[in-house]
Enzyme design. Structure first.
Site, PDB file in Angstrom:
ATOM      1  N   ASP A   1       0.813  -1.218   0.000  1.00  0.00           N
ATOM      2  CA  ASP A   1       0.000   0.000   0.000  1.00  0.00           C
ATOM      3  C   ASP A   1       0.847   1.270   0.000  1.00  0.00           C
ATOM      4  O   ASP A   1       0.514   2.248  -0.671  1.00  0.00           O
ATOM      5  CB  ASP A   1      -0.948   0.015   1.209  1.00  0.00           C
ATOM      6  CG  ASP A   1      -2.222  -0.771   0.913  1.00  0.00           C
ATOM      7  OD1 ASP A   1      -2.207  -1.571  -0.052  1.00  0.00           O
ATOM      8  OD2 ASP A   1      -3.224  -0.586   1.631  1.00  0.00           O
TER       9      ASP A   1
ATOM     10  N   ASN B   1      -4.965  -1.980  -4.598  1.00  0.00           N
ATOM     11  CA  ASN B   1      -6.156  -2.049  -3.750  1.00  0.00           C
ATOM     12  C   ASN B   1      -5.938  -1.169  -2.520  1.00  0.00           C
ATOM     13  O   ASN B   1      -6.434  -1.464  -1.437  1.00  0.00           O
ATOM     14  CB  ASN B   1      -6.414  -3.501  -3.337  1.00  0.00           C
ATOM     15  CG  ASN B   1      -7.854  -3.717  -2.862  1.00  0.00           C
ATOM     16  OD1 ASN B   1      -8.696  -2.827  -2.987  1.00  0.00           O
ATOM     17  ND2 ASN B   1      -8.133  -4.882  -2.290  1.00  0.00           N
TER      18      ASN B   1
ATOM     19  N   ASP C   1     -10.665  -2.262  12.241  1.00  0.00           N
ATOM     20  CA  ASP C   1      -9.724  -3.244  11.696  1.00  0.00           C
ATOM     21  C   ASP C   1      -9.320  -4.271  12.747  1.00  0.00           C
ATOM     22  O   ASP C   1      -9.322  -5.479  12.503  1.00  0.00           O
ATOM     23  CB  ASP C   1      -8.477  -2.551  11.149  1.00  0.00           C
ATOM     24  CG  ASP C   1      -8.758  -1.908   9.794  1.00  0.00           C
ATOM     25  OD1 ASP C   1      -9.901  -2.049   9.303  1.00  0.00           O
ATOM     26  OD2 ASP C   1      -7.846  -1.279   9.239  1.00  0.00           O
TER      27      ASP C   1
ATOM     28  N   GLU D   1     -11.244  -4.404   1.904  1.00  0.00           N
ATOM     29  CA  GLU D   1     -10.544  -5.187   0.888  1.00  0.00           C
ATOM     30  C   GLU D   1     -11.462  -6.252   0.292  1.00  0.00           C
ATOM     31  O   GLU D   1     -11.351  -6.638  -0.861  1.00  0.00           O
ATOM     32  CB  GLU D   1      -9.297  -5.829   1.494  1.00  0.00           C
ATOM     33  CG  GLU D   1      -8.097  -4.892   1.617  1.00  0.00           C
ATOM     34  CD  GLU D   1      -8.173  -3.932   2.790  1.00  0.00           C
ATOM     35  OE1 GLU D   1      -9.260  -3.793   3.406  1.00  0.00           O
ATOM     36  OE2 GLU D   1      -7.142  -3.298   3.084  1.00  0.00           O
TER      37      GLU D   1
ATOM     38  N   HIS E   1      -5.259  -8.917   3.643  1.00  0.00           N
ATOM     39  CA  HIS E   1      -4.174  -9.141   4.606  1.00  0.00           C
ATOM     40  C   HIS E   1      -4.682  -9.428   6.016  1.00  0.00           C
ATOM     41  O   HIS E   1      -4.144 -10.274   6.717  1.00  0.00           O
ATOM     42  CB  HIS E   1      -3.262  -7.917   4.618  1.00  0.00           C
ATOM     43  CG  HIS E   1      -3.968  -6.611   4.900  1.00  0.00           C
ATOM     44  ND1 HIS E   1      -3.457  -5.648   5.706  1.00  0.00           N
ATOM     45  CD2 HIS E   1      -5.179  -6.128   4.496  1.00  0.00           C
ATOM     46  CE1 HIS E   1      -4.292  -4.628   5.772  1.00  0.00           C
ATOM     47  NE2 HIS E   1      -5.345  -4.896   5.032  1.00  0.00           N
ATOM     48  N   ARG E   2      -5.732  -8.735   6.432  1.00  0.00           N
ATOM     49  CA  ARG E   2      -6.174  -8.905   7.821  1.00  0.00           C
ATOM     50  C   ARG E   2      -6.825 -10.265   8.063  1.00  0.00           C
ATOM     51  O   ARG E   2      -6.758 -10.805   9.160  1.00  0.00           O
ATOM     52  CB  ARG E   2      -7.096  -7.766   8.251  1.00  0.00           C
ATOM     53  CG  ARG E   2      -6.417  -6.433   8.165  1.00  0.00           C
ATOM     54  CD  ARG E   2      -6.848  -5.433   9.214  1.00  0.00           C
ATOM     55  NE  ARG E   2      -6.101  -4.197   8.991  1.00  0.00           N
ATOM     56  CZ  ARG E   2      -4.842  -4.001   9.388  1.00  0.00           C
ATOM     57  NH1 ARG E   2      -4.208  -4.916  10.076  1.00  0.00           N
ATOM     58  NH2 ARG E   2      -4.224  -2.877   9.103  1.00  0.00           N
TER      59      ARG E   2
ATOM     60  N   LYS F   1       0.469  -6.382   2.009  1.00  0.00           N
ATOM     61  CA  LYS F   1      -0.219  -5.079   1.966  1.00  0.00           C
ATOM     62  C   LYS F   1       0.223  -4.195   3.131  1.00  0.00           C
ATOM     63  O   LYS F   1       0.397  -2.995   2.977  1.00  0.00           O
ATOM     64  CB  LYS F   1      -1.731  -5.310   2.019  1.00  0.00           C
ATOM     65  CG  LYS F   1      -2.579  -4.078   1.753  1.00  0.00           C
ATOM     66  CD  LYS F   1      -4.031  -4.519   1.696  1.00  0.00           C
ATOM     67  CE  LYS F   1      -5.060  -3.545   1.271  1.00  0.00           C
ATOM     68  NZ  LYS F   1      -4.869  -2.246   0.872  1.00  0.00           N
TER      69      LYS F   1
END
Ligand code: DC
Length: 651
Positions: free
Chosen positions: A52, A95, A319, A347, A391-392, A417
């Site tokens: 990112d 993204n 998040d 995402e 990613h999370r 990311k």
């Protein structure tokens, strides 16, 4: 164990250690843009190097901004004073929402001709409210695809629009962030009114704090309206240090809370400007013990050892709340996470994705438009977790490996990311169920030694040779030829094996002495040379790795099956000694035996096992050689135990 498409996380026993966090994505991308818009040069230190931030850096460079790397995690940005040198450019922003939205606003208010696009998912993430607000300010923006979504084309415009604009606060706080950061590019006072409840307020706090560091104070009326005064100009603060990423801290704190701890993270703490540090409070509500300093935090499991469920409004930690959803698997009771509608436009649709993946491991999940409700299973099941290029999801599901069976994470590379080294960092503070791998040739006595070591330690025992032997028997029963590789591999996956003490069951039937016979061994040696068979038996072997530990005996335990074994032993003896041992063993069982024939057999099998192209029998790197020619079984067992204790394990 990693391959390009998945990472297999072994079952984890405990977590403790210290992690220095990578820089915050949110802060890094804001600071890079503000530095570019400033007058003067800014050194941005401890910046996150990830997909990112790379998108942001590439974007700024395409706009003619000088962004020079300065060694470790630092850039020197030469500001353009709000006037990008390149007036006509196309930007591809992947993204990265934290690059796309703010750059859209900054370019729309700076005059010039630009096209902005991203990956397919970026083109599904809404941007209409931001575009409407920018148009109200006079910007000229066209949608190149669907109305309300990227890709966009920005055209030069006279920016003499309204002095008051409104923006929705309940879709993405990035709209407001993007607008606020771009407003100093206009030469007039503008007030932004927020329509609807402002979600993710802590991210706006970060925006305001960063703008203040670059010399622009935003006047605000609660969370309803924000005013940027005329003549506001960004001025470089000289050097900026980026805080560690508070969202990334959540995985490690949760690991400490689930796996005992203490796990300490450095880079964010009590004084952080990131809202996600309040994840620690949520974890404390679940019973975890949390300690914090100005720039560190530490988590341990509750006294009782078991977390408890919570019912929490997570608007302030959108998040990090994903981490709570996985921690809920280890909590007593039903966990409900509310006010998380923003998950649906991230995402991926995170509410839907989390529900699907949590169900895979056995949880009962209820999802609503803006909430998720998780009832943990009695036992967490092994599953292959899909990560949706998010990613999370990859990072939070690594915690599910604290279940008894470990976890597979598909496409683990998506962590790049925000945290390219995530899995290495995670492995460094988690301790997997330990494995003692004992490899060696036939009849070396390793089976007996391994079994006794397992009994002494109270560990599980895997006789991997028995799996190849069982496959040979099953093939015989099913009439599958020993050369039919695909047939044998699918049989290997299908066959059901159960070990209970000395007894072995194949597809529900107790297996007799034929398993140990020379004929079976010879057939096993043949099937064991087929790569597809070896691959098919991998999962079955991994399943033996259970708390508190495993002793695995075979040929490729240390090299292929458990390369992360805590102790690797290559146990051997001269061919003569082995023939002699096998002879005595067979005689004891009342079976017929001939020592010369046994010696010949052993030599032939050694040759086949060492010469074969797949997983040839050899001492793995890191394995210690234990020659038992002159040792009895008890002495050999003692040698293994001594080596194990020398590695710091309790025996
Ligand atoms: O250890 P054993 O004699 O039961 O093994 C039977 C056969 O299976 C032998 O030829 C080697 C092979 N084998 C293997 O290739 N890999 C293992 N991990 C275990 C056994």
């Amino acid at each position: 164990m990693t391959s390009e498409n998945f990472i297999d996380l072994p079952p984890l026993l405990s977590a403790r250690g210290t992690i220095t966090l990578p820089g915050s994505k949110s802060i890094s991308n804001r600071v890079l843009l503000l530095a570019a818009l400033s007058e003067g040069t800014t050194e941005v230190r401890d910046v996150l190097l990830s997909d990112d931030t790379e998108r942001m850096v590439d974007g700024l460079r395409a706009l003619g901004v000088k962004v020079e790397p300065l060694g470790d995690n630092a850039y020197r940005v030469t500001g353009c004073g709000g006037n990008f040198p390149v007036k006509d450019a196309e930007l591809f922003l992947g993204n990265a929402g934290t690059a796309f939205r703010p750059l859209t606003a900054a370019l729309a208010l700076s005059g010039g001709h630009y096209k902005l696009s991203g990956v397919a998912r970026m083109h599904e993430r809404p941007i209409g409210d931001l575009v409407d607000a920018l148009r109200a300010l006079g910007a000229n923006i066209d949608y190149l695809g669907n109305e309300g979504f990227p890709p966009l084309e920005i055209l030069p415009a006279t920016l003499s629009g309204a002095a008051r604009v409104s923006v929705r606060g309940d879709v993405s706080s990035q709209f407001l962030t993007a607008l606020l950061m771009a407003l100093p590019l206009l030469d007039r006072e503008v007030t932004v009114e927020v329509v609807g409840e402002l979600i993710s307020k802590p991210y706006i706090e970060i925006t305001l704090a960063m703008m203040a560091r670059f010399g622009v104070a935003v006047q605000r009326d609660g969370w309803c309206s924000f005013t940027v005064a005329p003549g506001s100009r960004y001025v470089s603060p000289g050097v900026m240090y980026v805080e560690g990423d508070a969202s990334s801290a959540s995985y490690f704190l949760a690991a400490g809370a689930i796996g005992g701890g203490p796990v300490r993270i450095e880079g964010v703490g009590r004084d952080s400007i990131q809202g996600d540090v309040r994840f620690a409070d949520a974890l404390a509500l679940m019973g975890a013990k949390i300690e914090q300093g100005t720039n560190w935090m530490e988590a341990r499991a509750p006294q009782s050892g078991r977390l408890r469920a919570i019912d929490l409004d997570c608007n302030h930690i959108p998040d990090a709340a994903m981490t709570l959803a996985v921690a809920a698997l280890f909590a007593e009771g039903v966990t409900t996470l509310r006010n998380i509608a923003s998950w649906r436009v991230k995402e991926t649709d995170r509410i839907a994705a989390m529900a699907i993946e949590l169900r895979k491991v056995g949880a009962t999940v209820e999802e609503g438009a803006d909430y998720i409700c998780i009832t943990p299973p009695a036992q967490i099941r092994h599953a292959a977790i899909d990560t949706y290029d998010d990613h999370r999801i990859a990072m939070c599901f690594s915690l599910a490996a604290f279940g008894a069976e470990g976890m597979r994470i598909n496409n683990p590379g998506c962590v790049a990311k925000t945290f390219p080294d995530y899995f290495a960092a995670f492995a460094s503070v988690t301790q997997a169920v330990p494995v003692i791998a004992i490899d060696g040739p036939s009849a070396s006595g390793k089976g007996t030694v391994a079994q006794r070591v397992a009994a002494k330690l109270g560990y599980h025992f895997l006789d991997s040779g028995a799996l190849y032997r069982l496959l040979a028997l099953a093939a015989q029963d099913d009439g599958i030829a020993l050369t039919d590789e695909a047939g044998l591999a699918s049989l290997a996956e299908r066959m059901e094996v159960r070990f209970e003490g000395e007894q072995i069951w194949l597809d529900g039937v107790l297996v007799g002495d034929e398993l140990r016979g020379e004929q079976c061994a010879a057939a096993a040696s043949k099937v064991a040379s087929l790569p597809m068979v070896r691959a098919a038996l991998l999962n079955k072997q991994h399943a033996f790795r259970r708390s508190p530990g495993l002793v695995a005996d075979g040929r490729d335990m240390a090299s292929v099956v458990f390369p992360d074994a805590a102790l690797k032993i290559f146990l051997t003896a001269s061919a003569e000694a082995r023939a002699d041992r096998r002879y005595k063993q067979l005689k004891e069982k009342g079976m017929d035996a001939n020592i010369a024939a046994l010696l010949l057999d052993i030599r032939l099998r050694d040759e086949r096992d060492t010469q074969r192209s797949v997983a040839p029998l050899q001492q793995a790197p890191g394995a210690s050689l234990l020659d038992t020619t002159a040792l009895n079984i008890e002495q050999a067992v003692q040698e293994v135990l001594t080596s194990y204790s020398a590695k710091g394990f309790k025996i």
